[in-house]
Design an enzyme around this catalytic site. Sequence first.
Site, mmCIF file in Angstrom:
data_model
loop_
_atom_site.group_PDB
_atom_site.id
_atom_site.type_symbol
_atom_site.label_atom_id
_atom_site.label_comp_id
_atom_site.label_asym_id
_atom_site.label_seq_id
_atom_site.Cartn_x
_atom_site.Cartn_y
_atom_site.Cartn_z
ATOM 1 N N LYS A 180 -2.150 -9.308 11.055
ATOM 2 C CA LYS A 180 -2.148 -9.532 12.689
ATOM 3 C C LYS A 180 -3.090 -10.623 12.956
ATOM 4 C CE LYS A 180 -1.149 -4.459 12.763
ATOM 5 N NZ LYS A 180 -0.075 -4.321 13.478
ATOM 6 N N LYS A 215 -0.700 3.744 21.643
ATOM 7 C CA LYS A 215 -0.785 3.260 20.447
ATOM 8 C C LYS A 215 -1.739 2.028 20.880
ATOM 9 C CE LYS A 215 1.762 0.281 17.361
ATOM 10 N NZ LYS A 215 1.356 0.862 16.040
ATOM 11 N N ASP A 247 -2.085 -5.629 2.937
ATOM 12 C CA ASP A 247 -2.723 -4.973 4.021
ATOM 13 C C ASP A 247 -2.212 -5.578 5.264
ATOM 14 O OD1 ASP A 247 -3.987 -3.738 6.082
ATOM 15 O OD2 ASP A 247 -5.478 -2.943 4.826
ATOM 16 N N HIS A 248 -1.021 -5.082 5.813
ATOM 17 C CA HIS A 248 -0.402 -5.719 6.873
ATOM 18 C C HIS A 248 -1.301 -6.056 7.983
ATOM 19 C CE1 HIS A 248 0.664 -1.878 8.790
ATOM 20 N NE2 HIS A 248 0.966 -2.739 9.842
ATOM 21 N N LYS A 297 0.867 -1.270 -0.210
ATOM 22 C CA LYS A 297 -0.270 0.247 -0.033
ATOM 23 C C LYS A 297 0.880 1.253 0.005
ATOM 24 C CE LYS A 297 -1.681 1.679 3.921
ATOM 25 N NZ LYS A 297 -0.697 2.529 4.572
ATOM 26 N N HIS A 300 -6.345 -0.290 6.432
ATOM 27 C CA HIS A 300 -6.685 -0.911 7.691
ATOM 28 C C HIS A 300 -8.034 -0.883 8.486
ATOM 29 C CE1 HIS A 300 -2.498 -1.075 6.861
ATOM 30 N NE2 HIS A 300 -1.966 -0.174 7.796
ATOM 31 N N LYS A 323 -2.418 10.297 14.358
ATOM 32 C CA LYS A 323 -1.062 10.335 15.027
ATOM 33 C C LYS A 323 -0.937 11.098 16.200
ATOM 34 C CE LYS A 323 1.206 8.492 10.813
ATOM 35 N NZ LYS A 323 1.537 7.100 11.029
HETATM 36 C C1 BG6 Z 1 1.035 2.059 7.787
HETATM 37 C C2 BG6 Z 1 0.919 3.351 7.681
HETATM 38 O O1 BG6 Z 1 0.219 1.176 6.800
HETATM 39 O O2 BG6 Z 1 0.584 1.619 9.083
HETATM 40 C C3 BG6 Z 1 1.508 4.239 8.875
HETATM 41 O O3 BG6 Z 1 1.520 3.839 6.543
HETATM 42 C C4 BG6 Z 1 1.232 3.376 10.171
HETATM 43 O O4 BG6 Z 1 1.426 5.479 8.923
HETATM 44 C C5 BG6 Z 1 1.073 2.033 9.989
HETATM 45 O O5 BG6 Z 1 2.135 4.221 11.214
HETATM 46 C C6 BG6 Z 1 0.630 1.388 11.558
HETATM 47 O O6 BG6 Z 1 0.738 -0.009 11.552
HETATM 48 P P1 BG6 Z 1 0.926 -0.732 13.077
HETATM 49 O O7 BG6 Z 1 1.025 -2.036 12.635
HETATM 50 O O8 BG6 Z 1 2.465 -0.227 13.691
HETATM 51 O O9 BG6 Z 1 -0.273 -0.353 13.811
#
Ligand code: BG6
Length: 535
Positions: free
Chosen positions: A219, A382, A214-215, A185, A277, A377
Site C-alpha cells: 500500500k 473500513k 503481505d499486501h 498469507k 498487517h 470485522k
Molecule cells: C486479508 C485478510 O489479508 O486482508 C482479510 O485475510 C481482510 O480478512 C483483508 O479482509 C483486508 O485487506 P484490505 O486491503 O481490504 O484492508
Amino acid sequence: MSDEPRLPDVPLPPATGETPLRTPMASPMARVRCPDPLVLVIFGGTGDLARRKLMPALWKLKADGLLPDEFCIVGNSREEITEDEYRQRMRGALEEFAEAPDAAEWEAFHKHIFYVHGSTDDPQTFINLRECLEAADREHGTRGNRLFYLALPPSVIAPTAEGLGRAGLVCDVDSECWTRIIVEKPFGKDLKTARDLNAALLKVFGEPQIFRIDHYLGKETLQNLLIFRFANIIWEPLWSRTYVDHVQITVSESVGVEGRAGYYDTSGALRDMIQSHLLQILTLVAMEPPASYDADSIRNEKVKVLQSIPLIQGDDVDRYAVRGQYAASGEGDKAMPGYLDEEKVPDDSRTETFAALRLTVDNWRWAGVPFYLRTGKRLPNKASEVVIRFRPAPHPVRDLVQADDPAPNALVLHIQPDEGISLFFEAKQPGLRGALRPVSMDFDYCKAFGTESPEAYQRLLLDAMLGDATLFARRDEVEAAWTLITPIAEAWAAGGKPEAYPANTWGPKGADELLAREGRSWAVPGTLGEVVKEE
Ligand code: BG6
C-alpha cells in the site's frame, strides 16, 4: 497544506566533497524498470485472488509498460477447463475488476496466457508444467526465468514447493536464469507451523528466492511512511518516548466474513490481521532509520522492533489482549447477522472477529510507550489508521486563555481510505474569550498528486519480478511475529470465549477498558481532516 508548496530559500550546507565509504543502495521506489523476460505461474490460477487482484494488477503493469514483451502467464488449478476457457475467464476478471480490455491489446496479450490443469499432489502436473514452461522459453523467449505465485491454502504450500523442486523447475540462486516463489498469507498458523513451512521452502529455494507476501506493505501510504519518517528531519526529534505518549493502530473493516468462513473460522482476527498487517505497520512506525535502504537493512530494523516487544503470556493475556465476536444487530433493512449466523460457521465457534492488544517496544526509543493495536470485522467503517498521540504540553495556558488544558497534539497517518496525513494542534478560537480548539494540517495524497495510488499487488508483483524483497517478509521477521502471537493464540484456544459486540459498533467493551485503565481512549477512525475524536 497547499497543493503547490512554496519552499523558503534556505541555503544548503556546503558539500564536504568526501567520498562516502559505501555507495547508498537505491530504494525500491527508485528501481522501477521493466523486468527481465519471465513466466509467471499462478497456482490457484482460477481462484479469487487471481481474478480480483493478480490479473488486474498485471494488466495495469502492462499498460504502464512494466511488463516485458517476453512475458507469459501460466495458470494452474484442479479445474478441468481448456486453455481457451481459462483465457476467457481472465478476460472476464479484467472486465469485472479492472476495465474491459481493448480488443486489439487483448488479442495480442491473450496469446501469452496458458493453462495447465492438475492437482499439486500429482507429479504429472509438474511434468506438464515443465513442458509448458519449456515451450514458453522456446516460443516466447522467456529465458528460463520463473516466478511461481502460490495463491494456495497453507496445507499445500510445502508440497507444491517440493513438487517444483522434484520436477527440476527451480534454478540455483547463482545460475543464469532465476526462479522465485511468492507465498501468500497465512504463513503458518503458529510459530511451529511457520518454522516448518520455512524449513520446507528452504529445502528447495534459497531465502533470496522466497517472497512472503503481505499486501499491506504494497500500500502506497505504508511505503510513504518510510519516506515521511526518513526523508524529513522534522519528525525525528519527536519520534520517541520523550514526546510520544502512545500509538494507536486501527484496521477496521465493515464487512463480515464474506463467505470465507471456511478459512476464517480456523484463523480469527489475531492470526488473520494482527500477526501480519498490524505488526507490519507497527514495525514501520517504530523501526530505527536503516543504514541503507536495501531490503536486508530495512528488514533488519523491522525484526529488531519485533524482538524488542515483550511477550504477552500467562496472566498478562487477560490483561493486555482482548477478543470479541460480532453478534447480530439492527432491525429491518439495517439488520446484520452475527458471526455465528454466517454460513459455514459452527454454532459454538469461539473464533474472534475482533482483537486488540497493548504492546510495548522495550528499547531505548520506545520504553514505556504503549502501542495499542485493534482490528475487527463488522465495525462501523473500513479504515486503517495510525494515531501518534503526543504528550500534553507541560505547562497550562489557563492564564493566557480561558480554556481547559489543551488537547495533546496528534499525528494521524491515514492508510486507507482517503490516504493522507493529518497533524492536529491547538489554536485559539477567534473572539474575546479565547477558547482553544484543535485544528489540523492535512496532506491528502489524491489532491497533492492528482493521481490514484497504484494497487498494492501492482507494486508487489513488479518488485518480485525485479527481485526486490524489501516489501516482503523475511524468514526471521515472520517467525518473530509468530513468536509474539502464538502465546496469545494458545491461551485463547485453551479456554474462555470472545466477548460479544453488536455488529456495526467499535468492538467489545474490553477493548475500551484496555485503554481506559490507563486514562486513554481510542480515536474514532475518521476521514482526512476531521478532528481526532475520542470514543
Ligand atoms: C486479508 C485478510 O489479508 O486482508 C482479510 O485475510 C481482510 O480478512 C483483508 O479482509 C483486508 O485487506 P484490505 O486491503 O481490504 O484492508
